[in-house]
Design a protein around this motif. Structure first.
Motif, short mmCIF file in Angstrom:
data_model
loop_
_atom_site.label_atom_id
_atom_site.label_comp_id
_atom_site.label_asym_id
_atom_site.label_seq_id
_atom_site.Cartn_x
_atom_site.Cartn_y
_atom_site.Cartn_z
N PHE A 1 -9.29 -10.94 -4.22
CA PHE A 1 -8.46 -10.07 -5.06
C PHE A 1 -7.02 -10.01 -4.55
CE2 PHE A 1 -6.85 -5.79 -6.20
CZ PHE A 1 -6.81 -5.98 -7.58
N HIS A 2 -6.84 -10.05 -3.23
CA HIS A 2 -5.48 -10.03 -2.68
C HIS A 2 -4.72 -11.30 -3.06
CE1 HIS A 2 -7.21 -7.17 0.60
NE2 HIS A 2 -6.82 -6.50 -0.48
N ILE A 3 -5.42 -12.42 -3.11
CA ILE A 3 -4.78 -13.68 -3.53
C ILE A 3 -4.27 -13.55 -4.96
CG2 ILE A 3 -5.23 -16.11 -4.10
CD1 ILE A 3 -7.24 -16.06 -1.69
N ALA B 1 -0.10 -13.97 5.48
CA ALA B 1 -0.70 -14.52 4.25
C ALA B 1 0.38 -15.08 3.33
CB ALA B 1 -1.50 -13.43 3.54
N LEU B 2 1.50 -14.35 3.23
CA LEU B 2 2.60 -14.84 2.38
C LEU B 2 3.18 -16.14 2.93
CD1 LEU B 2 4.46 -11.51 1.53
CD2 LEU B 2 3.35 -13.04 -0.10
N LYS B 3 3.32 -16.22 4.25
CA LYS B 3 3.84 -17.44 4.86
C LYS B 3 2.94 -18.63 4.57
CE LYS B 3 5.13 -19.50 9.30
NZ LYS B 3 5.17 -19.31 10.78
N ASN B 4 1.62 -18.41 4.71
CA ASN B 4 0.65 -19.48 4.44
C ASN B 4 0.70 -19.89 2.97
OD1 ASN B 4 -1.39 -21.31 5.09
ND2 ASN B 4 -3.00 -19.85 4.55
N THR C 1 -11.11 -1.99 -6.50
CA THR C 1 -11.37 -1.05 -5.39
C THR C 1 -10.89 -1.62 -4.05
OG1 THR C 1 -13.62 -1.95 -5.10
CG2 THR C 1 -13.36 -0.05 -6.57
N HIS C 2 -10.67 -2.95 -3.99
CA HIS C 2 -10.20 -3.59 -2.76
C HIS C 2 -8.67 -3.58 -2.65
CE1 HIS C 2 -14.21 -4.94 -1.74
NE2 HIS C 2 -14.34 -5.56 -2.91
N TRP C 3 -8.01 -2.96 -3.65
CA TRP C 3 -6.54 -2.98 -3.65
C TRP C 3 -5.99 -2.41 -2.35
CZ3 TRP C 3 -2.21 -4.77 -5.66
CH2 TRP C 3 -1.02 -4.09 -5.42
N ASN C 4 -5.07 -3.19 -1.76
CA ASN C 4 -4.47 -2.79 -0.49
C ASN C 4 -3.08 -3.43 -0.43
OD1 ASN C 4 -3.64 -2.61 2.23
ND2 ASN C 4 -5.75 -2.53 2.95
N TRP C 5 -2.05 -2.63 -0.71
CA TRP C 5 -0.69 -3.17 -0.79
C TRP C 5 -0.25 -3.87 0.50
CZ3 TRP C 5 2.64 -4.98 -3.96
CH2 TRP C 5 4.00 -5.09 -3.62
N PRO C 6 -0.49 -3.30 1.69
CA PRO C 6 -0.12 -4.01 2.92
C PRO C 6 -0.80 -5.38 3.04
CG PRO C 6 -0.54 -1.71 3.41
CD PRO C 6 -0.97 -1.93 1.99
N ALA C 7 -2.06 -5.48 2.57
CA ALA C 7 -2.74 -6.78 2.62
C ALA C 7 -2.14 -7.78 1.65
CB ALA C 7 -4.23 -6.60 2.32
N VAL C 8 -1.68 -7.29 0.48
CA VAL C 8 -1.07 -8.17 -0.52
C VAL C 8 0.22 -8.79 0.01
CG1 VAL C 8 0.02 -8.25 -2.81
CG2 VAL C 8 -2.10 -6.97 -2.48
#
Length: 432
Positions: free
Chosen positions: A80-82, A224-227, A212-219
């Motif tokens: 979901f974060h992807i 993850a953004l660099k990858n 329900t897995h929404w997590n702004w810091p994880a997004v």
């Protein structure tokens, strides 16, 4: 394994075939007007949007590969974060394109040459179709994510809904309202926004629990953004090479005359039509190779690669046979201008060769995207574009004329597959 491949490939083929079908309908609508300049105008306008949208097709490819690997790892929150990460980037990018539409228009028509009449109509097409940018990029992300989740049915439904509406609207705007090239562009804009609405509705129908897995810091996690950007920057360079080759092909066609531009615009549809069929298997390769990389299953990764080449080769043989037997019939459906058909028949040899020569490059792309082997994809495309395509064209053009463009295109497609086959052992060593 064959069943898994076909379960993913067939819906992708159905959804993909609506895209070239839309292009063929647009071409046929223009081809049955009273001048060949309408074909040239839509062709030049389409090249510009290919340049824009293909440049950002990494949003689909990268999303598909990363999601498939997260699916294989059974990492539902990251899946979901992807999606959230990619949708954020696509939305921002779409609005930046709208803000920069005037410099994009100026640069595009500065680089691509056509007659004054063709360019005037193409500008009208551009100024309407550019407003579809946010929806188009959002659809890239949604369809890539669905595919990574091993769901090929939802991209099929979305594509059919958007492209069928596009065909109907283009027909109405051209035939009844006489909007010509502007009507084709307007139909595309409306249909793209319908497509994004359908795609989001399907997401909420089956995947709303993931919210329900929404997590702004994880997004917005920097690592993850660099990858994401590192892999996608390689895919962008790879895609830029494809854009460069097809833009070069169209630009050189236009520089000969409007007649050859119209002929090559018609004939290139044969390549694009096959591409969307073979991409059904390439997309299946993205989903399955990404999944088996996530599962760290080397034997299934190799097995799916072998079977994809089996299906791809079979499809290529069928298409070459169809193009050999039904070439005249297909040309007659695309245009009723006998002078265009007569010239196109002089180049039908290349059309027949296209599927056999090009299928391997499409299959390898699917495998490499699933494995997120972006550097190897990038390097093979750079080699095919600048060590093969350009030198072969400039060496052959004085003696072969327009045939040199087609020979260079065939060598480009062939060399892509050869380079990727050569690099495949290194991909396996890195991933397993």
């Amino acid at each position: 394994m064959n069943r898994r491949i076909l379960r993913l490939a067939i819906p992708n083929i159905v959804s993909n075939v609506t895209i070239p079908l839309l292009g063929l309908v647009d071409l046929a609508l223009m081809g049955h007007l009273d001048s060949e300049v309408f074909i040239g105008a839509v062709s030049l306008g389409t090249v510009i949007f290919n340049f824009i949208y293909w440049g950002f097709s990494f949003l689909r490819m990268g999303t598909s590969g990363f999601t498939a690997q997260a699916y294989g790892e059974k990492n539902t929150p990251e899946s979901f974060h992807i999606l959230s990460r990619a949708m954020l980037i696509s939305t921002l990018t779409g609005f930046v394109i709208l803000l920069l539409q005037f410099p994009i228009e100026w640069l595009s028509f500065h680089l691509i040459n056509g007659s004054e009449e063709v360019e005037s109509l193409a500008r009208e097409y551009f100024r309407i179709r550019i407003w579809a940018a946010p929806a188009t990029l959002g659809l890239y992300v949604l369809n890539g994510w669905f595919l990574g989740m091993q769901n090929a049915k939802y991209p099929m439904i979305t594509a059919i809904a958007a492209n069928v509406l596009n065909i109907v609207l283009s027909f109405i705007f051209v035939r009844f309202f006489h909007l010509n090239a502007a009507g084709v562009a307007l139909g595309t804009v409306i249909a793209q926004y319908l497509g994004i609405v359908v795609g989001l509705a399907l997401f909420f129908r089956s995947y709303k629990a993931l919210i329900t897995h929404w997590n702004w810091p994880a997004v917005i996690d920097p690592k993850a953004l660099k990858n994401f950007f590192q892999v996608n920057s390689d895919i962008f360079i790879r895609t830029f090479c494809v854009i460069f080759v097809f833009t070069f092909f169209t630009s050189k066609s236009a520089s000969i005359n409007d007649h050859i531009l119209a002929v090559n615009s018609i004939l290139i549809q044969f390549l694009l039509f096959f591409a969307f069929f073979i991409d059904g298997f390439a997309y299946a390769g993205e989903a399955l190779s990404g999944r088996y990389k996530g599962e760290r299953n080397r034997s299934l990764f190799l097995k799916v690669t072998r079977l994809l080449f089996y299906w791809g080769g079979l499809l290529a043989f069928v298409f070459s046979l169809i193009y050999l037997v039904a070439n005249d019939l297909i040309l007659g459906l695309l245009t009723n201008q006998t002078n265009l058909i007569a010239t196109a028949l002089d180049f039908r040899f290349w059309v027949v060769l296209t599927p056999i020569i090009s299928f391997a490059s499409f299959i390898w792309d699917g495998v490499y995207i699933g494995a997120t082997a972006s550097k190897e994809m990038r390097n093979s495309m750079l080699g095919a574009s600048f060590l093969v395509f350009l030198p072969s064209y400039f060496l052959l053009q004085p003696a072969m004329g327009n045939h040199a463009l087609w020979m260079a295109m065939m060598l480009f497609m062939l060399s892509r597959g050869v380079f990727q086959a050569f690099l495949f052992p290194r991909v396996m060593q890195k991933n397993f």
